[in-house]
Every structure is written in C-alpha cells, then in structure tokens.
Scaffold this motif. Structure first.
Motif, PDB file in Angstrom:
ATOM      1  N   VAL A  40       0.837  -1.207   0.000  1.00 23.31           N
ATOM      2  CA  VAL A  40       0.000   0.000   0.000  1.00 23.31           C
ATOM      3  C   VAL A  40       0.870   1.255   0.000  1.00 23.31           C
ATOM      4  N   ALA A  41       1.923   1.266   0.802  1.00 30.52           N
ATOM      5  CA  ALA A  41       2.822   2.420   0.850  1.00 30.52           C
ATOM      6  C   ALA A  41       3.537   2.608  -0.490  1.00 30.52           C
ATOM      7  N   GLY A  42       3.946   1.532  -1.123  1.00 35.00           N
ATOM      8  CA  GLY A  42       4.599   1.626  -2.421  1.00 35.00           C
ATOM      9  C   GLY A  42       3.665   2.168  -3.489  1.00 35.00           C
ATOM     10  N   HIS A  43       2.423   1.671  -3.509  1.00 35.17           N
ATOM     11  CA  HIS A  43       1.444   2.199  -4.459  1.00 35.17           C
ATOM     12  C   HIS A  43       1.183   3.683  -4.203  1.00 35.17           C
ATOM     13  N   THR A  44       1.083   4.072  -2.941  1.00 33.25           N
ATOM     14  CA  THR A  44       0.806   5.460  -2.589  1.00 33.25           C
ATOM     15  C   THR A  44       1.955   6.377  -3.004  1.00 33.25           C
ATOM     16  N   LEU A  45       3.189   6.002  -2.677  1.00 26.73           N
ATOM     17  CA  LEU A  45       4.336   6.833  -3.046  1.00 26.73           C
ATOM     18  C   LEU A  45       4.500   6.881  -4.565  1.00 26.73           C
ATOM     19  N   GLY A  46       4.314   5.762  -5.244  1.00 30.78           N
ATOM     20  CA  GLY A  46       4.398   5.754  -6.701  1.00 30.78           C
ATOM     21  C   GLY A  46       3.355   6.648  -7.339  1.00 30.78           C
ATOM     22  N   PHE A  47       2.140   6.624  -6.809  1.00 30.53           N
ATOM     23  CA  PHE A  47       1.074   7.490  -7.306  1.00 30.53           C
ATOM     24  C   PHE A  47       1.438   8.953  -7.092  1.00 30.53           C
ATOM     25  N   PHE A  48       1.960   9.268  -5.914  1.00 32.65           N
ATOM     26  CA  PHE A  48       2.369  10.640  -5.604  1.00 32.65           C
ATOM     27  C   PHE A  48       3.461  11.111  -6.562  1.00 32.65           C
ATOM     28  N   ILE A  49       4.470  10.282  -6.783  1.00 34.97           N
ATOM     29  CA  ILE A  49       5.565  10.646  -7.688  1.00 34.97           C
ATOM     30  C   ILE A  49       5.039  10.873  -9.097  1.00 34.97           C
ATOM     31  N   ALA A  50       4.235   9.953  -9.585  1.00 31.58           N
ATOM     32  CA  ALA A  50       3.724  10.062 -10.944  1.00 31.58           C
ATOM     33  C   ALA A  50       2.843  11.293 -11.116  1.00 31.58           C
ATOM     34  N   LYS A  51       1.951  11.544 -10.170  1.00 30.40           N
ATOM     35  CA  LYS A  51       1.043  12.686 -10.295  1.00 30.40           C
ATOM     36  C   LYS A  51       1.765  14.007 -10.105  1.00 30.40           C
ATOM     37  N   SER A  52       2.754  14.068  -9.221  1.00 34.54           N
ATOM     38  CA  SER A  52       3.492  15.315  -9.059  1.00 34.54           C
ATOM     39  C   SER A  52       4.309  15.618 -10.310  1.00 34.54           C
ATOM     40  N   ARG A  53       4.833  14.590 -10.971  1.00 33.40           N
ATOM     41  CA  ARG A  53       5.525  14.803 -12.252  1.00 33.40           C
ATOM     42  C   ARG A  53       4.554  15.299 -13.310  1.00 33.40           C
ATOM     43  N   ALA A  54       3.380  14.705 -13.350  1.00 32.80           N
ATOM     44  CA  ALA A  54       2.381  15.123 -14.334  1.00 32.80           C
ATOM     45  C   ALA A  54       1.948  16.564 -14.094  1.00 32.80           C
ATOM     46  N   LEU A  55       1.763  16.955 -12.833  1.00 38.74           N
ATOM     47  CA  LEU A  55       1.390  18.334 -12.525  1.00 38.74           C
ATOM     48  C   LEU A  55       2.509  19.299 -12.885  1.00 38.74           C
ATOM     49  N   ALA A  56       3.740  18.921 -12.628  1.00 42.65           N
ATOM     50  CA  ALA A  56       4.878  19.775 -12.981  1.00 42.65           C
ATOM     51  C   ALA A  56       4.965  19.937 -14.492  1.00 42.65           C
ATOM     52  N   ALA A  57       4.754  18.855 -15.244  1.00 37.24           N
ATOM     53  CA  ALA A  57       4.787  18.930 -16.709  1.00 37.24           C
ATOM     54  C   ALA A  57       3.653  19.797 -17.234  1.00 37.24           C
ATOM     55  N   ALA A  58       2.475  19.686 -16.634  1.00 35.05           N
ATOM     56  CA  ALA A  58       1.334  20.494 -17.068  1.00 35.05           C
ATOM     57  C   ALA A  58       1.578  21.971 -16.775  1.00 35.05           C
ATOM     58  N   ARG A  59       2.155  22.271 -15.641  1.00 33.02           N
ATOM     59  CA  ARG A  59       2.488  23.659 -15.308  1.00 33.02           C
ATOM     60  C   ARG A  59       3.457  24.230 -16.327  1.00 33.02           C
ATOM     61  N   GLU A  60       4.482  23.451 -16.622  1.00 36.23           N
ATOM     62  CA  GLU A  60       5.500  23.913 -17.567  1.00 36.23           C
ATOM     63  C   GLU A  60       4.905  24.116 -18.953  1.00 36.23           C
ATOM     64  N   GLU A  61       4.036  23.194 -19.360  1.00 38.04           N
ATOM     65  CA  GLU A  61       3.413  23.278 -20.682  1.00 38.04           C
ATOM     66  C   GLU A  61       2.512  24.493 -20.810  1.00 38.04           C
ATOM     67  N   HIS A  62       1.823  24.844 -19.726  1.00 36.97           N
ATOM     68  CA  HIS A  62       0.898  25.975 -19.767  1.00 36.97           C
ATOM     69  C   HIS A  62       1.538  27.287 -19.329  1.00 36.97           C
ATOM     70  N   GLY A  63       2.825  27.247 -18.996  1.00 37.88           N
ATOM     71  CA  GLY A  63       3.547  28.475 -18.675  1.00 37.88           C
ATOM     72  C   GLY A  63       3.307  29.018 -17.289  1.00 37.88           C
ATOM     73  N   TYR A  64       3.008  28.179 -16.326  1.00 39.11           N
ATOM     74  CA  TYR A  64       2.814  28.646 -14.955  1.00 39.11           C
ATOM     75  C   TYR A  64       4.126  28.557 -14.192  1.00 39.11           C
ATOM     76  N   SER A  65       4.350  29.544 -13.319  1.00 36.02           N
ATOM     77  CA  SER A  65       5.534  29.481 -12.456  1.00 36.02           C
ATOM     78  C   SER A  65       5.134  28.813 -11.149  1.00 36.02           C
ATOM     79  N   ASP A  66       6.039  28.788 -10.178  1.00 35.98           N
ATOM     80  CA  ASP A  66       5.763  28.118  -8.911  1.00 35.98           C
ATOM     81  C   ASP A  66       4.670  28.808  -8.096  1.00 35.98           C
TER      82      ASP A  66
END
Length: 144
Positions: free
Chosen positions: A112-138
């Motif tokens: 369960v912890a592995g699935h949770t951390l993997g989900f967090f890593i994957a989604k945070s990468r996806a959010l970072a990529a979406a921010r970069e693609e749409h031109g948002y800063s931090d």
C-alpha cells in the motif's frame, strides 16, 4: 483404524508439515513471499522482501501514470514501447498481488505504501509537466 480416516503416505505428510498457509492477516517474519523458502524466517530477508514489494508497487504506479507517446513518434515504435511498459507493469502488479496473498501485514503495508508513493511521484511529475506546458511558475501565476 477409524472409519473414513486413511493413512497418509510419508511424502504427503512431509509436504503438509512444510507448507504453512495463513488465511488471515498476521504479523511476523515467518512469511512465505513469492518463493518457497523466502524469506525463510530470517529478519534480514524479511526486511528485503518488504522493500522488494514496496519498490515493485511503486514502480507499477509510476509506470501506469507516465505518458510514453511523443508527438511525431512512429506508431509501431510507440505501440511496442507501450506494450513493453504494460507487460512490466502488469508483471509487477501480479507479483505484488501474490506477495499480499501471503497475508503478512508488513508485506501488505509495504504494498500500500509503495502504491501510494508511486502514485504521488507520478502525479506530481504530471502536474509539474502540465504547469511547464501551460507556462505557470511556482506561484501559480502565468509567466509574462
């Protein structure tokens, strides 16, 4: 000899004595995880099994949430790449499922912890990529 009770051959008796299957959750290092004789009641091997299941679950989640296709990619290459990643992901998921079927709470928590951390890593990468693609800063404002 009792009625309905047949003597067991020695081979069957020995096999029955060696296989101890739990049918409810339990704590302890006396688990059988994926392979017979592993972790073999060794604390070090049990901890290794926990980390192995944790990383399998984490890798399965990361692989399930990563975009593989790029613009202009050859359809055959893209399809083969996706099929290979899918094969690894499904293999990892089945191994995690089989490990959890040991009914060991440590293994279950690691999955369960592995699935949770993997989900967090994957989604945070996806959010970072979406921010970069749409031109948002931090600070969530558009870059000028």
């Amino acid at each position: 000899m009792e009625m309905g009770h047949m003597p067991m051959p020695d081979d069957t008796k020995n096999m029955t004595m060696k296989m101890k299957m739990h049918m409810s959750f339990y704590w302890g290092k006396d688990a059988i995880v994926l392979f017979s004789g592993w972790p073999n009641q060794s604390l070090g091997m049990y901890i290794l099994a926990i980390f192995f299941v944790f990383f399998l679950a984490m890798a399965a989640e990361v692989l399930s949430n990563q975009p593989v296709l790029r613009r202009g990619m050859n359809p055959v290459t893209g399809g083969l790449t996706q099929a290979a990643i899918y094969a690894f992901r499904i293999s990892f998921l089945y191994l995690v499922m089989l490990a959890v079927m040991s009914f060991n709470l440590g293994i279950f928590i690691a999955a369960v912890a592995g699935h949770t951390l993997g989900f967090f890593i994957a989604k945070s990468r996806a959010l970072a990529a979406a921010r970069e693609e749409h031109g948002y800063s931090d600070d969530l404002t558009r870059k000028p």
